[in-house]
Scaffold this active site. Structure first.
Site, PDB file in Angstrom:
ATOM      1  N   GLU A 120      -1.887   6.370  -1.216  1.00 38.67           N
ATOM      2  CA  GLU A 120      -2.490   5.553  -2.261  1.00 38.67           C
ATOM      3  C   GLU A 120      -4.007   5.673  -2.291  1.00 38.67           C
ATOM      4  OE1 GLU A 120      -0.741   1.744  -1.382  1.00 38.67           O
ATOM      5  OE2 GLU A 120       0.984   2.139  -2.649  1.00 38.67           O
ATOM      6  N   GLU A 135       8.449   5.805  -0.185  1.00 43.91           N
ATOM      7  CA  GLU A 135       8.656   4.371   0.017  1.00 43.91           C
ATOM      8  C   GLU A 135       9.691   3.917  -0.999  1.00 43.91           C
ATOM      9  OE1 GLU A 135       5.257   1.810  -0.104  1.00 43.91           O
ATOM     10  OE2 GLU A 135       4.030   3.141   1.133  1.00 43.91           O
TER      11      GLU A 135
END
Length: 558
Positions: free
Chosen positions: A446, A515
């Protein structure tokens, strides 16, 4: 060299006098020590240190490192450990924002002048006999987030990157008796902008600290490749050896039987016929040993590492291990203990490994930083596949409710951040490169995608063609501008129907969910909607549940 606090806000200064990263092989004085795995060349500095805490640099006792400066008014603190879990400052859990948001308006690379706790650590020690008359180095395995080091009043070095080793040479200033080691740990630095992970924010010396001695001849680094062609092992090793010596390299099997040996000094190449391959199901390991001797045949140093023969590759757009399609039944794992935070023990790691093996978990993404070096050894030995993730997360610079100014986005393509993020990739690669369990390098999590992360991907490919490269963040960049960074399609929390829509495209790239499921306080219902895709689409190769073990701090409060 004189130190300066200006380094704390300069993203282009992340290491001063730090020695080059290297493999995490073990060193011993002789083969008897190696067989017992008990090295006299290593002196452990864990334990009770003298400690003083300051809320910010203006309140910091800046001359504490001088030999004449007393520590009589200092407290005691345990190393490894976090300051916040030992009564100094408060732990803080933050997800997407930075810890100072809502308190101060800061822009990169600046940090708070009023809320930047400083820990002053002091350790007095005498040098063990086995380290005397040798070059001596100090290794800090993990320190959050920036550290200055002094020995006997002399400045030694500075380092950032909380989750890979920082090592310095002490030889010019070390004494046999009465050494004063001083370390100043700053909670905030420009590195804090690169470490915006979704976890508890701590600081301090939270992994092992030790001295190690380099004898007159020393293996500084070894790069081992243990390939597998389906029948035979193809072994090669490149050795970085300092000093005059003779060299003998040997490879032994699980029974200690020597199956190959060489006297080459710089490189070793063997074909091991009918070698046993390494996999999570059957994690066969061999032992590679390098023995350095003097002209009289006396042992100077013995270096050792475990290796596993395996081939991980893309075949027709499918990730394969030893020629067979692989499916990751994985989890994301933070290093965490309810009492000690990220200062975890071997027992903690063994519990995690055994839990995973009992529950058919075969893979871990080291979210979102390189783990304790021992973890990789255990994953090699027990059989766990790893996505090894660089210590990089910056979503607080771009993931906001409104539109952000592009100049906020870190690292993006900003030149002032490029070398810092590359250094993090290099430090991880160099330490972990010999571990069979590491199948994939990850460029971080991220973080704003751009030329800097593209350079990280290019670096991994240039030094290691035996593994693949992962980065999920390319999916958020318009027009697929940086798709070449990653070797696989990787997404977070895509719904099963969204995953299937991608798989129907037959893009030629494998798919994983780095994820998914979000099992924190959740029942994990509906998992079969994902696992059913394993049999339906070859390119679907599993995923990593978020996350493993509760990041909860044990407290006596209501």
């Amino acid at each position: 060299m004189k130190h300066t606090l200006d380094w704390l806000t300069n993203p282009e200064v992340f290491a001063v006098n730090r020695i080059a990263a290297h493999s995490d092989h073990r060193i011993y004085a002789n083969h008897l020590e190696a067989d017992a795995d008990n090295s006299s060349l290593i002196q452990n500095l864990n334990g009770t240190w003298k400690f003083a805490w300051a809320k910010n640099p203006s309140e910091w006792q800046q001359k504490f490192y001088e030999e004449s400066d007393s520590t009589d008014n200092f407290d005691n603190i345990q190393v490894p450990g976090h300051m916040e879990l030992q009564g100094y400052g408060k732990p803080q859990y933050v997800n997407t924002i930075y810890p100072w948001e809502g308190q101060e308006h800061l822009r990169t690379p600046f940090i708070s002048e009023k809320d930047n706790p400083v820990g002053s650590y002091v350790r007095y020690f005498d040098l063990n006999d086995a380290l005397k008359n040798k070059r001596v180095f100090i290794s800090f395995q993990g320190v959050e987030t920036a550290m200055y080091v002094w020995l006997n009043g002399e400045f030694i070095g500075y380092s950032e990157d909380s989750f890979t080793p920082s090592e310095f040479e002490l030889t010019p200033y070390i004494r046999e008796k009465g050494n004063k080691l001083a370390v100043a740990v700053f909670k905030r630095s420009s590195a804090s902008w690169l470490e915006d992970q979704d976890f508890w924010r701590f600081s301090g010396i939270f992994r092992d600290v030790f001295l190690y001695a380099a004898p007159s001849a020393h293996v500084r680094d070894m790069k081992v490749i243990a390939d597998y062609d389906g029948t035979n092992g193809i072994f090669s090793a490149t050795l970085d050896i300092a000093g005059k010596c003779s060299v003998k390299s040997i490879l032994t099997d699980e029974n200690g039987t020597v199956i190959a040996e060489s006297n080459e000094k710089e490189s070793v190449n063997w074909t091991i016929e009918n070698s046993k391959p390494w996999s999570a199901e059957i994690p066969n390991l061999y032992t590679f040993t390098v023995i350095l001797t003097d002209e009289d045949g006396n042992e100077i140093e013995v270096s050792r590492t475990k290796v596993g023969f395996r081939r991980f590759e893309l075949k027709n757009g499918i990730m394969c291990l030893n020629g067979k399609r692989i499916i990751f039944k994985g989890i994301n794992r933070h290093e965490f203990d309810a009492k000690t935070g990220r200062a975890i023990t071997k027992e903690d790691m063994l519990f995690d490994i055994q839990f995973m093996k009992k529950n058919n978990i075969n893979a871990v993404r080291t979210c979102h930083y390189p783990n304790n070096s021992l973890w990789y050894q255990l994953c090699d030995a027990y059989g766990i596949y790893l996505i090894d993730e660089t210590n990089l997360e910056t979503h607080g610079t771009w993931q906001k409710l409104g539109v952000t100014d592009p100049s906020w986005n870190v690292p993006g393509s900003l030149p002032e951040w490029k070398e810092a993020v590359l250094d993090r990739a290099k430090s991880m690669y160099e330490r972990d490169k010999n571990h069979a369990s590491v199948l994939i390098w990850s460029c971080g999590n991220e973080s704003y995608c751009g030329e800097d992360i593209a350079a990280m991907s290019e670096y991994f490919r240039s030094v290691d063609p035996t593994r693949l490269v992962h980065y999920e963040g390319v999916t958020r960049v318009p027009n697929h501008q940086y798709d070449s960074i990653t070797d696989m399609e990787s997404r977070m929390y895509a719904k099963p129907q969204e995953v299937e829509e991608y798989l129907k495209q037959n893009s030629g790239r494998p798919y994983i969910s780095c994820e998914y499921m979000h099992a924190m306080g959740n029942s994990l219902g509906g998992l079969s909607l994902y696992t059913d895709l394993e049999d339906k689409y070859e390119a679907y190769q599993g995923g990593f549940i978020w996350d493993y073990i509760d990041q909860a701090i044990e407290t006596k409060n209501d």
